[in-house]
Each structure stands twice: as C-alpha cells, then as structure tokens.
Design a protein around this motif. Structure first.
Motif, PDB file in Angstrom:
ATOM      1  N   TYR A 268       0.706  -1.227   0.230  1.00  0.00           N
ATOM      2  CA  TYR A 268      -0.207  -0.201   0.053  1.00  0.00           C
ATOM      3  C   TYR A 268       1.131   1.102  -0.052  1.00  0.00           C
ATOM      4  N   ILE A 269       2.394   0.953  -0.227  1.00  0.00           N
ATOM      5  CA  ILE A 269       2.597   2.061  -0.268  1.00  0.00           C
ATOM      6  C   ILE A 269       3.130   2.436  -1.269  1.00  0.00           C
ATOM      7  N   SER A 270       3.711   3.722  -2.085  1.00  0.00           N
ATOM      8  CA  SER A 270       3.132   3.365  -3.745  1.00  0.00           C
ATOM      9  C   SER A 270       4.908   4.227  -4.031  1.00  0.00           C
ATOM     10  N   ALA A 271       5.376   4.999  -3.227  1.00  0.00           N
ATOM     11  CA  ALA A 271       6.003   6.150  -3.180  1.00  0.00           C
ATOM     12  C   ALA A 271       7.225   6.590  -2.049  1.00  0.00           C
ATOM     13  N   CYS A 272       8.244   6.932  -2.295  1.00  0.00           N
ATOM     14  CA  CYS A 272       8.862   7.670  -0.774  1.00  0.00           C
ATOM     15  C   CYS A 272       9.778   8.602  -1.276  1.00  0.00           C
ATOM     16  N   PRO A 273      10.572   9.487  -0.544  1.00  0.00           N
ATOM     17  CA  PRO A 273      11.081  10.320  -0.908  1.00  0.00           C
ATOM     18  C   PRO A 273      12.016   9.573  -1.781  1.00  0.00           C
ATOM     19  N   GLU A 274      13.521  10.398  -2.233  1.00  0.00           N
ATOM     20  CA  GLU A 274      14.686  10.478  -2.385  1.00  0.00           C
ATOM     21  C   GLU A 274      15.485  10.102  -1.182  1.00  0.00           C
ATOM     22  N   GLY A 275      16.066   8.953  -0.931  1.00  0.00           N
ATOM     23  CA  GLY A 275      16.988   8.540   0.453  1.00  0.00           C
ATOM     24  C   GLY A 275      16.356   8.256   1.393  1.00  0.00           C
ATOM     25  N   GLN A 276      15.470   7.792   1.112  1.00  0.00           N
ATOM     26  CA  GLN A 276      14.292   7.049   1.900  1.00  0.00           C
ATOM     27  C   GLN A 276      15.183   5.998   2.934  1.00  0.00           C
ATOM     28  N   THR A 277      14.953   5.853   4.315  1.00  0.00           N
ATOM     29  CA  THR A 277      15.351   4.893   4.699  1.00  0.00           C
ATOM     30  C   THR A 277      14.970   3.244   4.485  1.00  0.00           C
ATOM     31  N   ARG A 278      16.089   2.188   3.506  1.00  0.00           N
ATOM     32  CA  ARG A 278      15.016   1.291   3.451  1.00  0.00           C
ATOM     33  C   ARG A 278      14.783  -0.078   4.602  1.00  0.00           C
ATOM     34  N   LEU A 279      14.267  -1.378   4.432  1.00  0.00           N
ATOM     35  CA  LEU A 279      13.779  -2.535   5.117  1.00  0.00           C
ATOM     36  C   LEU A 279      14.401  -2.800   4.896  1.00  0.00           C
ATOM     37  N   ALA A 280      14.905  -4.285   6.191  1.00  0.00           N
ATOM     38  CA  ALA A 280      15.704  -5.787   5.707  1.00  0.00           C
ATOM     39  C   ALA A 280      14.221  -6.458   5.860  1.00  0.00           C
ATOM     40  N   TRP A 281      13.276  -6.060   6.421  1.00  0.00           N
ATOM     41  CA  TRP A 281      11.992  -7.294   6.376  1.00  0.00           C
ATOM     42  C   TRP A 281      12.112  -7.981   5.330  1.00  0.00           C
ATOM     43  N   GLN A 282      11.973  -9.665   5.330  1.00  0.00           N
ATOM     44  CA  GLN A 282      11.065 -10.055   3.989  1.00  0.00           C
ATOM     45  C   GLN A 282       9.613  -9.807   3.426  1.00  0.00           C
ATOM     46  N   ASN A 283       9.799  -9.293   2.389  1.00  0.00           N
ATOM     47  CA  ASN A 283       8.937  -8.975   1.340  1.00  0.00           C
ATOM     48  C   ASN A 283       7.962 -10.828   1.247  1.00  0.00           C
ATOM     49  N   PHE A 284       7.092 -11.628   1.880  1.00  0.00           N
ATOM     50  CA  PHE A 284       7.141 -13.093   1.094  1.00  0.00           C
ATOM     51  C   PHE A 284       5.757 -12.724  -0.041  1.00  0.00           C
ATOM     52  N   PRO A 285       5.715 -13.574  -0.721  1.00  0.00           N
ATOM     53  CA  PRO A 285       4.467 -13.791  -1.503  1.00  0.00           C
ATOM     54  C   PRO A 285       2.800 -13.456  -0.767  1.00  0.00           C
ATOM     55  N   THR A 286       1.444 -13.082  -1.376  1.00  0.00           N
ATOM     56  CA  THR A 286       1.031 -13.202  -1.274  1.00  0.00           C
ATOM     57  C   THR A 286      -0.234 -14.195  -1.422  1.00  0.00           C
ATOM     58  N   LEU A 287      -0.858 -15.195  -0.070  1.00  0.00           N
ATOM     59  CA  LEU A 287      -1.925 -15.671  -0.373  1.00  0.00           C
ATOM     60  C   LEU A 287      -3.067 -15.215   0.125  1.00  0.00           C
ATOM     61  N   ARG A 288      -3.886 -16.215  -1.464  1.00  0.00           N
ATOM     62  CA  ARG A 288      -5.285 -15.030  -1.007  1.00  0.00           C
ATOM     63  C   ARG A 288      -6.041 -16.327  -0.732  1.00  0.00           C
ATOM     64  N   ILE A 289      -7.321 -16.031   0.148  1.00  0.00           N
ATOM     65  CA  ILE A 289      -8.387 -16.636   0.160  1.00  0.00           C
ATOM     66  C   ILE A 289      -9.647 -16.375  -0.070  1.00  0.00           C
ATOM     67  N   LEU A 290     -10.090 -16.931  -1.014  1.00  0.00           N
ATOM     68  CA  LEU A 290     -10.881 -16.305  -2.622  1.00  0.00           C
ATOM     69  C   LEU A 290     -11.675 -16.413  -1.962  1.00  0.00           C
ATOM     70  N   ASN A 291     -12.365 -16.981  -0.672  1.00  0.00           N
ATOM     71  CA  ASN A 291     -14.104 -16.673   0.228  1.00  0.00           C
ATOM     72  C   ASN A 291     -13.479 -15.904   1.124  1.00  0.00           C
ATOM     73  N   ASN A 292     -12.683 -15.313   1.301  1.00  0.00           N
ATOM     74  CA  ASN A 292     -12.653 -14.551   3.022  1.00  0.00           C
ATOM     75  C   ASN A 292     -13.929 -13.952   3.451  1.00  0.00           C
ATOM     76  N   PRO A 293     -14.010 -14.082   4.444  1.00  0.00           N
ATOM     77  CA  PRO A 293     -15.801 -14.509   4.323  1.00  0.00           C
ATOM     78  C   PRO A 293     -16.289 -12.479   4.382  1.00  0.00           C
ATOM     79  N   ASN A 294     -16.772 -11.851   3.430  1.00  0.00           N
ATOM     80  CA  ASN A 294     -17.175 -10.116   3.626  1.00  0.00           C
ATOM     81  C   ASN A 294     -18.421 -10.404   4.658  1.00  0.00           C
TER      82      ASN A 294
END
Length: 458
Positions: A268-294
């Motif tokens: 949900y983060i589109s763009a950050c300022p130049e020189g923005q501090t980067r993070l070391a944490w992992q980005n996992f692939p997305t798991l979608r629950i296709l019938n996630n309760p509405n």
C-alpha cells in the motif's frame, strides 16, 4: 529545569514538584498536525525503481537460525512464594532489567531495534494518512449512510492526530535516519470499505509490534512503544465496532514477526522520498483466501469463492460493500452490522471445518515503495496451512488442486475453556513443514513460509 536530558527524545524533567508539568519533545523529527491535508495523489507508483531488495548487511551468518534448548540461565523457580535473593533496596525484589539505577537512554540499541522501530514509523505514517484520507474523500452523506455520525468522524480525526504523536515518538528514537512519510495507494471505494481496511491495517500494525516488543534490546524503547501500541489496540477495536464486528472476539491478542507486518504493509506504499531509509525485513508472496468472509453479508458463508468479493488482489484489501443485500440494511439483532459498541452475528463469519479456497503468488513480484522491494521465499513446496492466533500456532493439511491453488479446512479446538482458537482478523500462511513454534519464537517459521495471508475469521 534539571540539567539532565533524556537522550534522543529531548525530554526535560524537573526535580521539584510544580503545580503544572509540561513535557516537551525537542527532537528534530517532529510531525505536525496543523494544516494537515491528505496527499493530492493516492495511486500506484509509475516510475522505475533505482534500487531493489531489502536492506542487507555486509555479511549474513547462516541461512536460518537453528532451534536450541532453553537458555541455560533460565533456571529460576520459586516454590516458597517468598523472595529468594537479597533485596537491593527496601521493597525492591532482586532482578528486573533496567532497575539498577542507570539513567534511561531512549534510543534504539541494536540493528534489531532500529529495523523494528523503523518499521513502526512506516506503520504510523500510513495510519496518519489513511485516517485523514477517508475523512477528506467521503461526504457527510456518505458517512451517514454508513451509520457514522459526526461524533464518530470526530473520533477518527482524533485517532489520526494520535498518529502525529506516535510518528514523532518513534522517529525521535531513531534520529536523522528515521523514515519519512510516503505516498500511498489505497483500495477502498466506500466508507464501509475504508473502515474495513482500517481495521485490517491496525491489526497488522498492532500484532506486528506485540511480536517484537519483548525482543527489543532497549528496554526504554520498549517501554515507550508499549505506551503507544496500547492506543493502537484501542484503535483496532474501535474500527471493528464501526464495521459492525465484535470489538474483541479473542481472549489473547496475537503477536507477529516484523516480516509479516512488512509484507502486509508494503503493497500500500506507492512511493517514498529520495534517500528514504530502507528496511531489512522480508516480503513474502501473497496468499489469497478466495472466499475470505465478507463482513458486509448477513451470511458470510455465502461469500463467493472466486475472490470477487475482495476489492483487489493485495494482501489485506477489504471486502466489497456494494451488495444487493447487505447486513448494514438488515433489521434485527444478529443480522444488522451497522456501527455499534457490540455486535453479535447470529451467523458467524467463519466456523471450524469451513473450507478455504486458496491461491498464492509466485515469488519475485515488485512491491512496496517505488516498487523497489521483491517478494521472496526460501521455503520448499507448500504442505501445510499455518494459523496464527491467540496463544496458538496451528497447522492444517493443504490439498493442492492446481498450479498455486489449493484448499484447507478451518481448524477447531480451544485455547482455554470455550475460547475457540480461530477468531478475529488473523494471519494464515502456507508452509513447507509443521515446525513447532510458540508466541515468543514465531520468527523461526519465516524460512518455511511460502506465502502469507490475512483471514477475516470473525
């Protein structure tokens, strides 16, 4: 004023009691609320990233951390019920961290601390923008149609201003390298979807902090962070109430590793300022629950199982609200889901044995600020679905039905008495093994996670 300064925050204190006390934050990173307006653009990043991947050290010692027996110093046991060691002072039992009289230093004390609090700054900034954005985007009539009157909107505005303090506090504990506010890309199209999205965002914000709080090297930072995350937990409860959900449907709140929080936040983060501090944490692939309760259905079990009732394909996108028959218009206790202090659903959102239809992304997708992070996994083929909630981590078998498709059944069981394990807005994931983990060492599971998702269990 007393000459001592509590390092990093610039808190001054007086040694003599006065009729009025005032705490002043004098650090360089101060977020202001006067004249705040929502960013003119909320949308995807359209440029080309100049750097990719998570922040790395010059050396990594191992591919994963091996499980070990209990710490050899963890031997204390008290069968008598009275202090076992000499007291350092009257009414002061022996032990405790940071209790030896040293002056508190309110600054991060390790790479673990820095990366954790930097993640917290990213979280506080998106909440500051998100809470304001809906108030600016939707009309008074839109809010009234969603059952949110002017007093509720005022409460949301106050919660947005709370994020001013939280962002300032955490930024000052980092110093000049603290991340700055970014541009965001939100999925919601209605007030109901906005509120639903906020209860999901505050869930991963709260659970992410509970997960690393007790692991921080700086006890002083942990103390102040506790005082902010207690507010975050109340925000999450309020947004659940505004969404017509039970405000606190669990006995124990769950803590998550930082990489889970960052995986849910980054898309949900589109763009950050130049020189923005980067993070070391992992980005996992997305798991979608296709019938996630509405949450907008009277009977959430009627949610379509093709993913069409989620606003988009990102990991914590809200449920669609434009239904022909919505619980917000329903009459009677147990069916109506307008904002309320407490709501009981006669037909629960989920239940033990419910079949979840799952779809997951392959690694290698560009996500996060400036599309400069890449989803990754070190796991093998998925075999299990892990359910992280309350005090438990539970596995169910995964049945693979096609390429990156499969299903599992929601587990039953209780924590204590009649408290069901699975409830609330919670994390689930695909894993390649059923590794034994507990609330204190969930990070041990990260090398075995194939994809990560958010389940609206209740």
């Amino acid at each position: 004023m007393h000459p001592h300064v509590l390092i990093a925050l610039g808190f001054f204190y007086s040694a003599v009691a006065a009729p009025v006390t005032k705490t002043v934050t004098t650090g360089q990173n101060v977020v202001t609320q006067n004249g705040y307006t929502s960013a003119p653009y909320h949308g995807p990043y359209l440029g080309t990233p100049t750097i990719t991947g998570a922040a790395k050290a010059s050396k990594t010692l191992a591919a994963s951390i091996d499980p070990k027996p209990p710490n050899p110093t963890a031997t204390y046991y008290n069968a008598e019920g009275v202090p076992q060691q000499p007291m350092p002072a009257p009414y002061v039992p022996a032990g405790g961290l940071g209790t030896n009289g040293t002056l508190p230093r309110y600054m991060v004390n390790s790479d673990w601390d820095f990366e954790s609090i930097a993640l917290g700054v990213y979280q506080e900034y998106i909440e500051l923008d998100l809470f304001h954005d809906g108030l600016a985007r939707f009309s008074d009539a839109d809010f009234e149609d969603a059952g949110l009157g002017p007093e509720m909107r005022s409460l949301i505005e106050f919660m947005a201003n709370q994020e001013v303090g939280h962002a300032t506090l955490l930024s000052n504990m980092l110093g000049e390298a603290a991340p700055k506010q970014c541009v965001y890309n939100y999925p919601y199209r209605s007030v109901r979807e906005w509120v639903d999205f906020m209860q999901r965002v505050t869930r991963f914000g709260e659970s992410g902090v509970w997960g690393f709080l007790s692991h921080l090297d700086s006890r002083e930072v942990s103390q102040l962070l506790s005082q902010s995350i207690s507010i975050e937990s109340r925000q999450q409860m309020v947004f659940r109430q505004m969404a017509g959900l039970a405000p606190m449907p669990v006995w124990f709140e769950n803590g998550w590793p930082q990489s889970w929080q960052w995986t849910m936040l980054a898309p949900y983060i589109s763009a950050c300022p130049e020189g923005q501090t980067r993070l070391a944490w992992q980005n996992f692939p997305t798991l979608r629950i296709l019938n996630n309760p509405n949450i907008n259905r009277i009977n959430a079990d009627e949610t379509e199982d093709d993913g069409s009732e989620q606003v988009g394909n990102r990991i914590t996108d809200p449920s669609i609200s434009n239904l022909e028959e919505s619980c917000i218009d329903a009459e009677g206790i147990g069916e109506n889901c307008q904002a309320g202090i407490a709501r009981n659903r006669s037909i629960p959102l989920s239940y033990p044995g419910k079949r979840l239809e799952l779809e997951w992304e392959a690694p290698g997708k560009a996500v996060g600020p400036n599309n400069s992070y890449t989803t990754a996994t070190t796991a093998g083929q998925p075999k299990f679905v892990g359910w992280s909630n309350q005090l438990n981590f539970t596995y169910t078998p995964l049945t693979v039905t096609g390429k990156n498709r499969g299903w599992t059944a929601q587990p039953g069981g209780v924590v204590f008495a009649d408290d069901g394990i699975v409830n609330d807005t919670m994390a689930i994931m695909l894993t390649d093994t059923d590794l034994f983990v507990t609330p204190f060492n969930l990070t041990m599971l990260n090398p075995h996670i194939v994809a990560l998702g958010l389940y609206q269990a209740g």
